[in-house]
Design a protein around this motif. Structure first.
Motif, PDB file in Angstrom:
ATOM      1  N   VAL A  29       0.879  -1.168   0.000  1.00 54.10           N
ATOM      2  CA  VAL A  29       0.000   0.000   0.000  1.00 54.10           C
ATOM      3  C   VAL A  29       0.912   1.212   0.000  1.00 54.10           C
ATOM      4  N   GLY A  30       0.781   2.085  -1.015  1.00 55.27           N
ATOM      5  CA  GLY A  30       1.691   3.223  -1.093  1.00 55.27           C
ATOM      6  C   GLY A  30       1.287   4.233  -2.136  1.00 55.27           C
ATOM      7  N   VAL A  48       1.434  -0.904  10.156  1.00 57.76           N
ATOM      8  CA  VAL A  48       0.652  -1.273  11.328  1.00 57.76           C
ATOM      9  C   VAL A  48       1.483  -2.331  12.048  1.00 57.76           C
ATOM     10  N   ASP A  49       2.280  -1.885  13.010  1.00 59.23           N
ATOM     11  CA  ASP A  49       3.298  -2.734  13.631  1.00 59.23           C
ATOM     12  C   ASP A  49       2.795  -4.108  14.048  1.00 59.23           C
ATOM     13  N   HIS A  50       1.660  -4.160  14.672  1.00 58.05           N
ATOM     14  CA  HIS A  50       1.194  -5.442  15.185  1.00 58.05           C
ATOM     15  C   HIS A  50       0.557  -6.327  14.118  1.00 58.05           C
ATOM     16  N   GLU A  51       0.370  -5.811  12.920  1.00 53.82           N
ATOM     17  CA  GLU A  51      -0.262  -6.590  11.861  1.00 53.82           C
ATOM     18  C   GLU A  51       0.669  -6.888  10.687  1.00 53.82           C
ATOM     19  N   GLU A  54       7.074  -9.486   8.685  1.00 58.07           N
ATOM     20  CA  GLU A  54       8.451  -9.056   8.470  1.00 58.07           C
ATOM     21  C   GLU A  54       8.712  -8.863   6.979  1.00 58.07           C
ATOM     22  N   ASP A  55       8.152  -9.744   6.150  1.00 58.46           N
ATOM     23  CA  ASP A  55       8.307  -9.628   4.705  1.00 58.46           C
ATOM     24  C   ASP A  55       7.720  -8.312   4.201  1.00 58.46           C
ATOM     25  N   TYR A  56       6.533  -7.952   4.675  1.00 62.14           N
ATOM     26  CA  TYR A  56       5.908  -6.703   4.243  1.00 62.14           C
ATOM     27  C   TYR A  56       6.758  -5.503   4.662  1.00 62.14           C
ATOM     28  N   LEU A  57       7.254  -5.516   5.882  1.00 60.83           N
ATOM     29  CA  LEU A  57       8.097  -4.418   6.357  1.00 60.83           C
ATOM     30  C   LEU A  57       9.354  -4.291   5.513  1.00 60.83           C
ATOM     31  N   GLN A  58       9.946  -5.405   5.122  1.00 60.70           N
ATOM     32  CA  GLN A  58      11.136  -5.357   4.271  1.00 60.70           C
ATOM     33  C   GLN A  58      10.809  -4.767   2.905  1.00 60.70           C
TER      34      GLN A  58
END
Length: 92
Positions: A29-30, A48-51, A54-58
């Motif tokens: 999402v961007g 959304v830290d709790h959701e 790790e792959d999405y954050l990367q």
């Protein structure tokens, strides 16, 4: 993450198009939007830290890093209008 890139107007369309394509390719999402008159644009990369996995954050951080590298290569800056902040120090 709110990006804050600013590039010469001659590079604006190519950079925002490349960033939007990168967002689509990585399925993140961007939304991207800009101030076409001054070469400044933003890509909002919500977390959304709790959701978020790790792959999405990367993937999100990859988009931010690539956007900044493309911006700098185009003769622009990662500090268009919202200041520097500690997250941008390594790019200055």
């Amino acid at each position: 993450i709110l990006t804050d890139a600013c590039v010469p107007l001659s590079k604006f369309a190519d950079l925002i198009a490349a960033t939007a394509e990168h967002v689509r390719e990585l399925n993140v999402v961007g939304p991207c939007f800009g101030h076409a008159g001054d070469g400044n644009f933003h890509c909002i990369l919500p977390l959304v830290d709790h959701e978020d996995s790790e792959d999405y954050l990367q993937r999100v951080h990859s988009i931010n890093e690539t956007l900044i590298q493309r911006t700098l290569a185009a003769g622009g800056t990662c500090t268009g209008e919202h200041g520097v902040g500690s997250g941008k120090m390594k790019y200055l």
